[in-house]
Scaffold this active site. Structure first.
Site, PDB file in Angstrom:
ATOM      1  N   ASP A  37       0.977  -1.145  -0.010  1.00  0.00           N
ATOM      2  CA  ASP A  37      -0.002   0.061   0.105  1.00  0.00           C
ATOM      3  C   ASP A  37       0.859   1.145  -0.001  1.00  0.00           C
ATOM      4  O   ASP A  37       0.215   2.380  -0.590  1.00  0.00           O
ATOM      5  CB  ASP A  37      -1.014  -0.007   1.075  1.00  0.00           C
ATOM      6  CG  ASP A  37      -0.660  -0.121   2.456  1.00  0.00           C
ATOM      7  OD1 ASP A  37       0.600  -0.341   2.614  1.00  0.00           O
ATOM      8  OD2 ASP A  37      -1.363   0.023   3.379  1.00  0.00           O
ATOM      9  N   GLY A 122      -3.566  -5.436  18.934  1.00  0.00           N
ATOM     10  CA  GLY A 122      -2.278  -6.000  18.617  1.00  0.00           C
ATOM     11  C   GLY A 122      -2.005  -7.089  18.121  1.00  0.00           C
ATOM     12  O   GLY A 122      -0.933  -7.728  17.846  1.00  0.00           O
ATOM     13  N   LEU A 125      -5.212  -7.168  13.196  1.00  0.00           N
ATOM     14  CA  LEU A 125      -6.525  -7.114  12.528  1.00  0.00           C
ATOM     15  C   LEU A 125      -6.936  -5.814  12.598  1.00  0.00           C
ATOM     16  O   LEU A 125      -8.043  -5.460  12.241  1.00  0.00           O
ATOM     17  CB  LEU A 125      -7.487  -8.244  13.173  1.00  0.00           C
ATOM     18  CG  LEU A 125      -6.883  -9.672  13.263  1.00  0.00           C
ATOM     19  CD1 LEU A 125      -7.749 -10.396  14.100  1.00  0.00           C
ATOM     20  CD2 LEU A 125      -6.824 -10.117  11.986  1.00  0.00           C
ATOM     21  N   SER A 128      -6.650  -0.497  15.633  1.00  0.00           N
ATOM     22  CA  SER A 128      -6.758   0.963  15.314  1.00  0.00           C
ATOM     23  C   SER A 128      -7.593   1.534  14.204  1.00  0.00           C
ATOM     24  O   SER A 128      -8.492   2.558  14.586  1.00  0.00           O
ATOM     25  CB  SER A 128      -5.417   1.476  15.172  1.00  0.00           C
ATOM     26  OG  SER A 128      -4.373   0.654  15.899  1.00  0.00           O
ATOM     27  N   ASP A 172      -5.640  -0.085   5.871  1.00  0.00           N
ATOM     28  CA  ASP A 172      -6.422  -0.657   7.100  1.00  0.00           C
ATOM     29  C   ASP A 172      -7.696   0.451   7.076  1.00  0.00           C
ATOM     30  O   ASP A 172      -8.785  -0.160   7.281  1.00  0.00           O
ATOM     31  CB  ASP A 172      -5.838  -0.686   8.421  1.00  0.00           C
ATOM     32  CG  ASP A 172      -4.583  -1.567   8.210  1.00  0.00           C
ATOM     33  OD1 ASP A 172      -4.522  -2.188   7.259  1.00  0.00           O
ATOM     34  OD2 ASP A 172      -3.614  -1.350   9.105  1.00  0.00           O
ATOM     35  N   TYR A 221       9.030  -1.737  10.439  1.00  0.00           N
ATOM     36  CA  TYR A 221       7.832  -1.160   9.422  1.00  0.00           C
ATOM     37  C   TYR A 221       8.457  -0.295   8.657  1.00  0.00           C
ATOM     38  O   TYR A 221       8.650   0.103   7.559  1.00  0.00           O
ATOM     39  CB  TYR A 221       6.681  -1.094  10.087  1.00  0.00           C
ATOM     40  CG  TYR A 221       5.665  -0.636   8.948  1.00  0.00           C
ATOM     41  CD1 TYR A 221       4.779  -1.477   8.467  1.00  0.00           C
ATOM     42  CD2 TYR A 221       5.412   0.912   8.785  1.00  0.00           C
ATOM     43  CE1 TYR A 221       3.709  -1.327   7.654  1.00  0.00           C
ATOM     44  CE2 TYR A 221       4.395   1.017   7.740  1.00  0.00           C
ATOM     45  CZ  TYR A 221       3.470   0.053   7.185  1.00  0.00           C
ATOM     46  OH  TYR A 221       2.488   0.301   6.616  1.00  0.00           O
TER      47      TYR A 221
HETATM   48  C1  GLA Z   1      -0.003  -2.591   8.405  1.00  0.00           C
HETATM   49  C2  GLA Z   1      -0.364  -1.102   8.043  1.00  0.00           C
HETATM   50  C3  GLA Z   1      -0.785  -1.293   6.398  1.00  0.00           C
HETATM   51  C4  GLA Z   1       0.007  -2.000   5.544  1.00  0.00           C
HETATM   52  C5  GLA Z   1       0.221  -3.444   6.185  1.00  0.00           C
HETATM   53  C6  GLA Z   1       1.370  -4.222   5.467  1.00  0.00           C
HETATM   54  O1  GLA Z   1      -1.223  -3.085   8.705  1.00  0.00           O
HETATM   55  O2  GLA Z   1      -1.256  -0.350   8.669  1.00  0.00           O
HETATM   56  O3  GLA Z   1      -0.965   0.203   6.010  1.00  0.00           O
HETATM   57  O4  GLA Z   1       1.218  -1.419   5.047  1.00  0.00           O
HETATM   58  O5  GLA Z   1       0.754  -3.171   7.495  1.00  0.00           O
HETATM   59  O6  GLA Z   1       0.713  -4.585   4.284  1.00  0.00           O
END
Ligand code: GLA
Length: 381
Positions: A37, A122, A125, A128, A172, A221
């Site tokens: 994304d 956490g 899923l 947030s 998300d 990340y």
């Molecule tokens: C988390 C982030 C998303 C996406 C995923 C990995 O869920 O919030 O934006 O980057 O990781 O695909």
């Protein structure tokens, strides 16, 4: 008691009346398209039937009074004097969404209500995003502005980026805003256009929670994001979305091995995600499953965001004849995997995967079949 009844019952007890409305927004699983994304690529999530709910009524002043059932806490803030982020995270999401909406020119009114839900926190899923979109929906119900799923998702993502300091992409929030019942949603993360598809006939999506949580996810990340951005710069494009397989094959030797592997994951994952939608529309569970398996290998070996627990649960599922394919879902390093399994006999599949995973790791997994639910909405009255 359902989650809806939980918030409604507490609302009556607190405020001595029925709520004016109850809103909800769901968590998600991502079927395929991971860590794409923020590279302007494609994702293919599905809103799950676990959600965050708010029972509320408008207030005459510009204050928000929120009671969290799950945190056993009660907070109040004024819309014209927003409190800075605290360590009490849950309220920061509400304040952050209020901040972001007001930044974008939305005229917000106050409300009071009860927040609660069943998206585990956490576990990857998107609890947030569910909290953010439910909050946006609560403001929508008491204020007078247009509801547009994309604008709401962008506002909530901005809240998470700027107010909570988490550099997430748009997946998300988009799926929590725009999810569809019984369908997964292919999202083009550059244009935010969506296209949907149902699961292949006689299959179900299973959430395989490893019941492991790992710290340092945020820093890993952010590091992956920076590596992807550097690779895009190297190719002279805006984002890795703009690098196709041919260009990559011609010029990959120019990249250092780690950057090459990161870029290869994103480029191949985008291709797999588009093929996954075609497979879903054709009702082709076998191909969809193979794409999910390839996605996991790429995330494990090229993107290096899996974990021993995720690898173990995915291996247990993939070794089972009832499973078309399984992979980690979400940011990684722990949390959940998803599996596409035959609907027939899914209970015994869960029992076998559970036993296999316990044997391999000594951990107790949480295994659930999930349906696809609608995005943020009012469910009462
Ligand atoms: C988390 C982030 C998303 C996406 C995923 C990995 O869920 O919030 O934006 O980057 O990781 O695909």
């Amino acid at each position: 008691m359902t989650q809806r009844e939980r918030v409604q019952t507490r609302f009556r007890a607190e405020f001595g009346d029925e709520p004016a409305c109850i809103v909800r927004a769901p968590g998600r699983v991502n079927l395929i398209g991971e860590h794409t994304d923020y590279n302007d690529g494609f994702v293919f999530p599905m809103a799950i039937d676990r959600a965050t709910y708010i029972a509320l009524r408008p207030r005459a002043d510009n204050k928000v009074l929120a009671i969290s059932l799950d945190m056993d806490d009660r907070r109040e803030f004024a819309l014209d004097a927003l409190p800075s982020p605290t360590e009490t995270k849950w309220i920061d999401y509400l304040v952050g969404v209020a901040w972001s909406l007001q930044e974008r020119g939305y005229d917000l009114r106050g409300w009071e209500g009860v927040v609660g839900g069943d998206v585990p926190i956490g576990s990857g899923l998107s609890s947030s995003a569910a909290l953010e979109l439910t909050t946006a929906r609560a403001f929508y119900e008491v204020s007078a502005f247009e509801w547009d799923a994309r604008s709401m998702a962008l506002a909530c993502q901005a809240a998470e980026n700027a107010w909570l300091g988490v550099q997430c992409g748009i997946m998300d929030q988009m799926i929590s805003a725009a999810g569809l019942r019984d369908r997964a949603l292919l999202i083009d993360c550059r244009s935010l256009e969506t296209a949907s598809a149902p699961l292949p006939p006689d299959t179900v999506m299973v959430i395989l929670d490893t019941n492991t949580r790992r710290g340092l996810v945020d820093s890993a990340y952010n590091e992956r994001r920076a590596q992807c951005e550097a690779a895009a710069r190297h190719f002279g494009v805006k984002a890795l979305r703009d690098v196709d397989g041919d260009l990559f094959a011609r010029r990959k030797q120019e990249l250092a091995p780690v950057m090459r592997a990161r870029a290869r994951h994103v480029i191949t994952e985008n291709e797999r995600t588009l093929r996954a939608r075609a497979a879903m529309l054709a009702g082709d569970a076998a191909t969809l499953g193979q794409l999910m398996i390839a996605s996991h290998i790429s995330l494990r070996d090229d993107f290096e965001v899996s974990s021993p627990a995720l690898d173990a649960i995915v291996a247990c599922a993939n070794a089972d004849a009832a499973c078309y394919g399984a992979r980690m879902t979400g940011a990684g390093f722990g949390g959940c995997a998803v599996a596409l399994a035959g609907a027939d006999g899914v209970e015994s599949f869960l029992a076998r995967v559970g036993a296999c995973y316990r044997d391999a790791t000594g951990n107790e997994p949480i295994l659930t079949v999930t349906g696809a639910s609608r995005g943020a909405e009012k469910i009462y009255p």
